[in-house]
Design an enzyme around this catalytic site. Structure first.
Site: not given
Length: 345
Positions: A168-169, A195, A288, A291
């Site tokens: 993700s991030t 994401h 973050m 998940d």
């Protein structure tokens, strides 16, 4: 109190972002309506986070990011347009040094979501964001890379039918670097949940394919998984693996969000555990939240190789940390070490 600079030529967006952040009581916000004013502010004051719009007079957001990075270590959040061209400029901004992006709202309903995402991402930038570095294993009970090469890891990895990645991030630049460094004849298919919103995953896959000269594409439903190809989960849908008649296929599923994500790494990892058992590799990387932690635990219980990105190489350690704490991770490695392992196969 954290200090934030909002750079946007729209008076409405400047006031919206300023009011959202100030009402939390955590942020002191200054604004700049042009890049030239923004650079003047950055030279005079220290900011924890700077939000930047792309379309502005005198210079665009990517150019401004590069200039800011020359004089400041502030974290930069890109305010992106929800469009195909907007996706391409967002990836340029991430490559230039932005730590993340957020989609610009166009309706009243989107403003509520924008408010939640803005607070979450700016807070994370102030509290969790780090400049990635190389690190060793996190705990004594998790083998580091050198130790893992000495045992039967390579033989186990060679048996893998797929590699699954949840990220993700901070993910796009890391994936660009990893896939660029992956050897040309790497034959194990890779499935990635990054994401991203719907309009972003296809241009992201196209960008990766262009940069790496590898078979990288946005996944389609019931597509036979081919050796050496990299499949990016479609934004707004979950990506899964399904076995049928001795072959593996991608499934693109329109199901509910999981842990606020769609696509979610939980679906991908869980489906790989079901379809491939021990013959798979699961990797949870920078991002973050948590998940992927439950799905990759299923993979480990089936005997698959499970890897978490090392803390100091993550932009945000949330997802790997959650998986480690759940007992789902067998190895902790830097992206460089992960590619090193894959290139041995």
């Amino acid at each position: 109190m954290y200090r934030v600079l909002v750079v946007d030529d729209s008076a409405f967006m400047r006031q919206l972002i300023k009011s959202i952040l100030e009402q939390t009581g955590m942020f002191s916000v200054m604004v700049a309506q042009t890049p030239l004013i923004a650079l003047d502010r950055v030279r005079k004051f220290k900011f924890d986070v700077i939000t930047i719009d792309y379309e502005m007079p005198y210079m665009n957001g990517v150019e401004l990011i590069k200039k800011i990075k020359e004089i400041s270590d502030s974290k930069i959040l890109m305010i992106s347009a929800y469009t195909y061209p907007g996706a391409h400029t967002t990836f340029e901004a991430l490559s230039a040094g932005a730590f993340d992006y957020i989609l610009k709202p166009s309706t009243q309903e989107e403003i509520k979501e924008f408010e939640s995402e803005l607070i979450k991402k700016v807070t994370a930038a102030c509290k969790e964001y780090r400049i990635p570095q190389i690190t060793k294993a996190v705990t004594d009970d998790i083998k580091d890379f050198k130790m893992s090469v000495e045992d039967n890891l390579i033989e186990r990895a060679k048996a893998a039918k797929v590699v699954g990645i949840g990220i993700s991030t901070g993910g796009p630049p890391v994936l660009e670097k990893m896939f660029k460094d992956l050897k040309k004849d790497f034959s194990i298919p890779v499935l990635v949940v990054q994401h991203m919103p719907p309009n972003f995953t296809k241009p992201f896959a196209e960008r990766l394919a262009s940069i790496t000269s590898k078979c990288i594409k946005e996944a389609e439903d019931w597509e036979e998984i081919k050796p050496g190809c990299i499949y990016i989960a479609k934004g707004g849908y979950h990506l899964a693996v399904e076995g049928k008649a001795g072959k593996l296929y991608t499934r693109v599923l329109d199901l509910e969000k999981i842990k606020s994500h769609k696509p979610s790494a939980e679906i991908l990892f869980s489906s790989i555990a079901e379809a491939c058992g021990k013959d798979a590799i699961g990797i949870v990387m920078t991002g973050m939240g948590s998940d992927g932690s439950d799905g990759i635990l299923e993979m480990r219980k089936k005997g698959a190789i499970t890897i978490a990105q090392s803390e100091k190489t993550c932009v945000v350690f949330g997802m790997p940390k959650a998986a480690i704490e759940k007992g789902a991770i067998e190895f902790v490695m830097s992206p460089h070490e992960i590619v090193g392992l894959l290139n041995m196969l």
